[in-house]
Motif scaffolding. Structure first.
Motif, PDB file in Angstrom:
ATOM      1  N   VAL A  12       0.844  -1.200   0.000  1.00 54.88           N
ATOM      2  CA  VAL A  12       0.000   0.000   0.000  1.00 54.88           C
ATOM      3  C   VAL A  12       0.873   1.241   0.000  1.00 54.88           C
ATOM      4  N   LEU A  13       1.873   1.266   0.872  1.00 50.13           N
ATOM      5  CA  LEU A  13       2.740   2.426   0.966  1.00 50.13           C
ATOM      6  C   LEU A  13       3.503   2.654  -0.336  1.00 50.13           C
ATOM      7  N   ARG A  14       3.974   1.579  -0.967  1.00 46.58           N
ATOM      8  CA  ARG A  14       4.699   1.722  -2.235  1.00 46.58           C
ATOM      9  C   ARG A  14       3.786   2.249  -3.330  1.00 46.58           C
ATOM     10  N   THR A  15       2.555   1.781  -3.376  1.00 43.94           N
ATOM     11  CA  THR A  15       1.614   2.207  -4.415  1.00 43.94           C
ATOM     12  C   THR A  15       1.400   3.704  -4.382  1.00 43.94           C
ATOM     13  N   PHE A  16       1.241   4.256  -3.190  1.00 47.74           N
ATOM     14  CA  PHE A  16       0.992   5.688  -3.080  1.00 47.74           C
ATOM     15  C   PHE A  16       2.260   6.512  -3.280  1.00 47.74           C
ATOM     16  N   SER A  17       3.410   5.952  -2.963  1.00 51.70           N
ATOM     17  CA  SER A  17       4.647   6.727  -2.949  1.00 51.70           C
ATOM     18  C   SER A  17       5.260   6.944  -4.322  1.00 51.70           C
ATOM     19  N   GLU A  18       5.134   5.987  -5.219  1.00 49.26           N
ATOM     20  CA  GLU A  18       5.946   5.997  -6.429  1.00 49.26           C
ATOM     21  C   GLU A  18       5.183   6.566  -7.632  1.00 49.26           C
ATOM     22  N   PRO A  19       5.807   7.506  -8.371  1.00 47.27           N
ATOM     23  CA  PRO A  19       5.154   8.030  -9.569  1.00 47.27           C
ATOM     24  C   PRO A  19       5.288   7.093 -10.756  1.00 47.27           C
ATOM     25  N   MET A  20       4.426   7.268 -11.717  1.00 49.60           N
ATOM     26  CA  MET A  20       4.555   6.605 -13.008  1.00 49.60           C
ATOM     27  C   MET A  20       5.155   7.613 -13.979  1.00 49.60           C
ATOM     28  N   PHE A  21       6.205   7.234 -14.678  1.00 50.02           N
ATOM     29  CA  PHE A  21       6.833   8.125 -15.645  1.00 50.02           C
ATOM     30  C   PHE A  21       6.227   7.870 -17.021  1.00 50.02           C
ATOM     31  N   VAL A  22       5.589   8.910 -17.566  1.00 52.39           N
ATOM     32  CA  VAL A  22       4.833   8.795 -18.815  1.00 52.39           C
ATOM     33  C   VAL A  22       5.497   9.658 -19.881  1.00 52.39           C
ATOM     34  N   ASN A  23       5.819   9.065 -21.035  1.00 52.64           N
ATOM     35  CA  ASN A  23       6.382   9.818 -22.148  1.00 52.64           C
ATOM     36  C   ASN A  23       5.229  10.387 -22.976  1.00 52.64           C
ATOM     37  N   LEU A  24       5.006  11.695 -22.854  1.00 53.49           N
ATOM     38  CA  LEU A  24       3.878  12.337 -23.516  1.00 53.49           C
ATOM     39  C   LEU A  24       4.229  12.787 -24.930  1.00 53.49           C
ATOM     40  N   ARG A  25       5.475  13.153 -25.142  1.00 54.34           N
ATOM     41  CA  ARG A  25       5.977  13.572 -26.444  1.00 54.34           C
ATOM     42  C   ARG A  25       7.441  13.154 -26.514  1.00 54.34           C
ATOM     43  N   PRO A  26       8.050  13.215 -27.693  1.00 55.31           N
ATOM     44  CA  PRO A  26       9.462  12.807 -27.773  1.00 55.31           C
ATOM     45  C   PRO A  26      10.370  13.541 -26.791  1.00 55.31           C
ATOM     46  N   ASN A  27      10.034  14.790 -26.467  1.00 55.24           N
ATOM     47  CA  ASN A  27      10.884  15.560 -25.544  1.00 55.24           C
ATOM     48  C   ASN A  27      10.146  15.988 -24.279  1.00 55.24           C
ATOM     49  N   LEU A  28       9.055  15.281 -23.939  1.00 49.96           N
ATOM     50  CA  LEU A  28       8.284  15.639 -22.745  1.00 49.96           C
ATOM     51  C   LEU A  28       7.916  14.393 -21.948  1.00 49.96           C
ATOM     52  N   THR A  29       8.389  14.353 -20.709  1.00 53.82           N
ATOM     53  CA  THR A  29       8.102  13.255 -19.784  1.00 53.82           C
ATOM     54  C   THR A  29       7.369  13.807 -18.573  1.00 53.82           C
ATOM     55  N   ALA A  30       6.384  13.067 -18.088  1.00 54.12           N
ATOM     56  CA  ALA A  30       5.649  13.468 -16.887  1.00 54.12           C
ATOM     57  C   ALA A  30       5.867  12.455 -15.781  1.00 54.12           C
ATOM     58  N   ALA A  31       6.182  12.958 -14.596  1.00 52.66           N
ATOM     59  CA  ALA A  31       6.174  12.135 -13.389  1.00 52.66           C
ATOM     60  C   ALA A  31       4.768  12.243 -12.812  1.00 52.66           C
ATOM     61  N   LYS A  32       3.938  11.226 -13.079  1.00 55.13           N
ATOM     62  CA  LYS A  32       2.527  11.285 -12.702  1.00 55.13           C
ATOM     63  C   LYS A  32       2.304  10.574 -11.375  1.00 55.13           C
ATOM     64  N   PHE A  33       1.913  11.352 -10.389  1.00 52.68           N
ATOM     65  CA  PHE A  33       1.579  10.815  -9.070  1.00 52.68           C
ATOM     66  C   PHE A  33       0.070  10.668  -8.942  1.00 52.68           C
ATOM     67  N   ASP A  34      -0.376   9.644  -8.236  1.00 52.64           N
ATOM     68  CA  ASP A  34      -1.782   9.571  -7.841  1.00 52.64           C
ATOM     69  C   ASP A  34      -2.006  10.341  -6.538  1.00 52.64           C
ATOM     70  N   LEU A  35      -1.003  10.377  -5.682  1.00 50.12           N
ATOM     71  CA  LEU A  35      -1.114  11.072  -4.395  1.00 50.12           C
ATOM     72  C   LEU A  35       0.284  11.555  -4.009  1.00 50.12           C
ATOM     73  N   MET A  36       0.732  12.630  -4.652  1.00 50.74           N
ATOM     74  CA  MET A  36       2.126  13.047  -4.536  1.00 50.74           C
ATOM     75  C   MET A  36       2.552  13.343  -3.105  1.00 50.74           C
ATOM     76  N   LYS A  37       1.687  14.013  -2.337  1.00 48.83           N
ATOM     77  CA  LYS A  37       2.080  14.417  -0.989  1.00 48.83           C
ATOM     78  C   LYS A  37       2.236  13.226  -0.036  1.00 48.83           C
ATOM     79  N   PHE A  38       1.878  12.019  -0.522  1.00 48.65           N
ATOM     80  CA  PHE A  38       2.140  10.844   0.300  1.00 48.65           C
ATOM     81  C   PHE A  38       3.636  10.678   0.537  1.00 48.65           C
ATOM     82  N   THR A  39       4.443  11.096  -0.437  1.00 47.69           N
ATOM     83  CA  THR A  39       5.897  10.951  -0.328  1.00 47.69           C
ATOM     84  C   THR A  39       6.451  11.725   0.869  1.00 47.69           C
ATOM     85  N   PRO A  40       6.228  13.051   0.979  1.00 47.46           N
ATOM     86  CA  PRO A  40       6.739  13.738   2.172  1.00 47.46           C
ATOM     87  C   PRO A  40       6.020  13.336   3.452  1.00 47.46           C
ATOM     88  N   ALA A  41       4.721  13.069   3.375  1.00 48.07           N
ATOM     89  CA  ALA A  41       3.996  12.677   4.587  1.00 48.07           C
ATOM     90  C   ALA A  41       4.578  11.389   5.165  1.00 48.07           C
TER      91      ALA A  41
END
Length: 364
Positions: A12-41
């Protein structure tokens, strides 16, 4: 010393903590979090447990209406901790999630304060609760150095995989995620362009918007997990090259466009980051851009994705902003999409004065 607390479910903790890296364009990558603030919390709570500051049954008190609140609720339920949250207005689905996880809510619906707004009103309530509960633990997300430090593994992973970036784009609230990523990437590439994204009502970068859209004025407290009406201690101004101020209608347009293009449902803060990141990627096709998408769209089903809610601001949503207006001064920031070179300078060098004094309930 043996710490006596409930054993959390590691997957459960790993699922919330880790982003998915999505290649949106050849030169654009997104670090997509479902619950980003879980990481600092998670970092802050686990550090307090390890030090003995928190034990099973301890009381945690914080001011948050967004993803940090939900992250704390999940963590406190996993670790057997009591949680009290001071929030602004929250949607029914968010309130249900927080309360079903055991959190006790103190909702502040509005404030007549000219300076600091509802965030300052919430911090006033927080200060009273901390005085009434002197043994309670306050995570202090806005000033806690563990906030930014907790994001280090994610850009490190990208670098270890041989991926390099020329531009980093992220929204700014507490300052943790953007500058946590930036510090790692700047170590690898000192020429990295760090682009901060704010909203028109925020004071973080000292903007003095004389005019804002009606949608920004009436809805920003409901839909934004970015910006602030008070200064934020984790914002590293001297790592910032450029600032964009994006109006709420543009964020909404971008969120809907992104869903149509990808099927991914994200929130308004992600819409703001995408707006600026896509503009940079299109304008500079030879530069690799990384952006941070902090929020899932599920908490916005009653707002951003509700046609009746959107129908309140038809005129604002009809306006299009294809590119930002370049501004020379903070006094020139207005209701549209605005852009200003920051140049890695301290706040005082741009604003002409130090950041606003910290308010009651906000001292580290």
């Amino acid at each position: 010393m043996t710490i006596n607390f409930a054993k959390p479910h590691p997957s459960v903790l790993r699922t919330f903590s880790e982003p998915m890296f999505v290649n949106l364009r050849p030169n654009l990558t997104a670090a997509k979090f479902d619950l980003m603030k879980f990481t600092p919390a998670k970092s802050i709570i686990e550090d307090a447990l390890s030090s003995g500051r928190l034990v099973h049954g301890s009381h945690v008190i914080e001011s948050s209406s967004g993803t940090f609140a939900l992250a704390l609720a999940i963590l406190c339920s996993q670790f057997g901790l009591h949680l009290t949250l001071v929030t602004g207005p929250v949607s029914q689905v968010v309130r249900w999630r927080l309360e079903s996880l055991g959190a006790k809510l103190h909702v502040v619906n509005q404030s007549n304060l000219c300076e600091g707004g509802i965030q300052q009103a919430r911090l006033g309530v927080l200060a009273e609760l901390l005085q009434e509960n002197p043994d309670a633990f306050w995570p202090k997300q806005h000033t806690n150095p563990l906030n930014a430090a907790s994001y280090r593994p994610f850009p490190t992973k990208l670098l270890d995989e041989g991926r390099r970036f020329d531009t980093l784009v992220g929204t700014v609230g507490s300052g943790g995620s953007l500058f946590g990523f930036a510090r790692v990437l700047l170590e690898d590439n000192p020429s990295l362009k760090v682009v901060a994204v704010d909203h028109n009502r925020s004071v973080i970068f000292g903007a003095k918007a004389s005019k804002i859209t009606r949608m920004c004025r009436e809805s920003f407290e409901q839909v934004l997990a970015m910006g602030a009406g008070i200064p934020m201690g984790n914002v590293s101004f001297q790592d910032c090259d450029e600032v964009h101020w994006v109006p709420v209608p543009k964020m909404v347009q971008q969120v809907h466009q992104f869903h149509a293009e990808t099927g991914l449902l994200v929130g308004a803060s992600s819409g703001a980051a995408l707006t600026v990141a896509k503009w940079h990627a299109e304008r500079e096709p030879d530069r690799n851009v990384l952006t941070i998408l902090p929020d899932h769209g599920v908490r916005y089903v009653e707002t951003l994705f509700d046609p009746e809610w959107l129908d309140r601001w038809p005129d604002d949503l009809r306006v299009t902003w294809d590119s930002p207006q370049d501004k020379e001064s903070l006094e020139d920031i207005t209701e549209g999409w605005c852009r200003m070179t920051w140049g890695r300078k301290p706040f005082e060098a741009i604003a002409g004065h130090p950041p606003l004094p910290r308010h009651a309930g906000y001292n580290p």
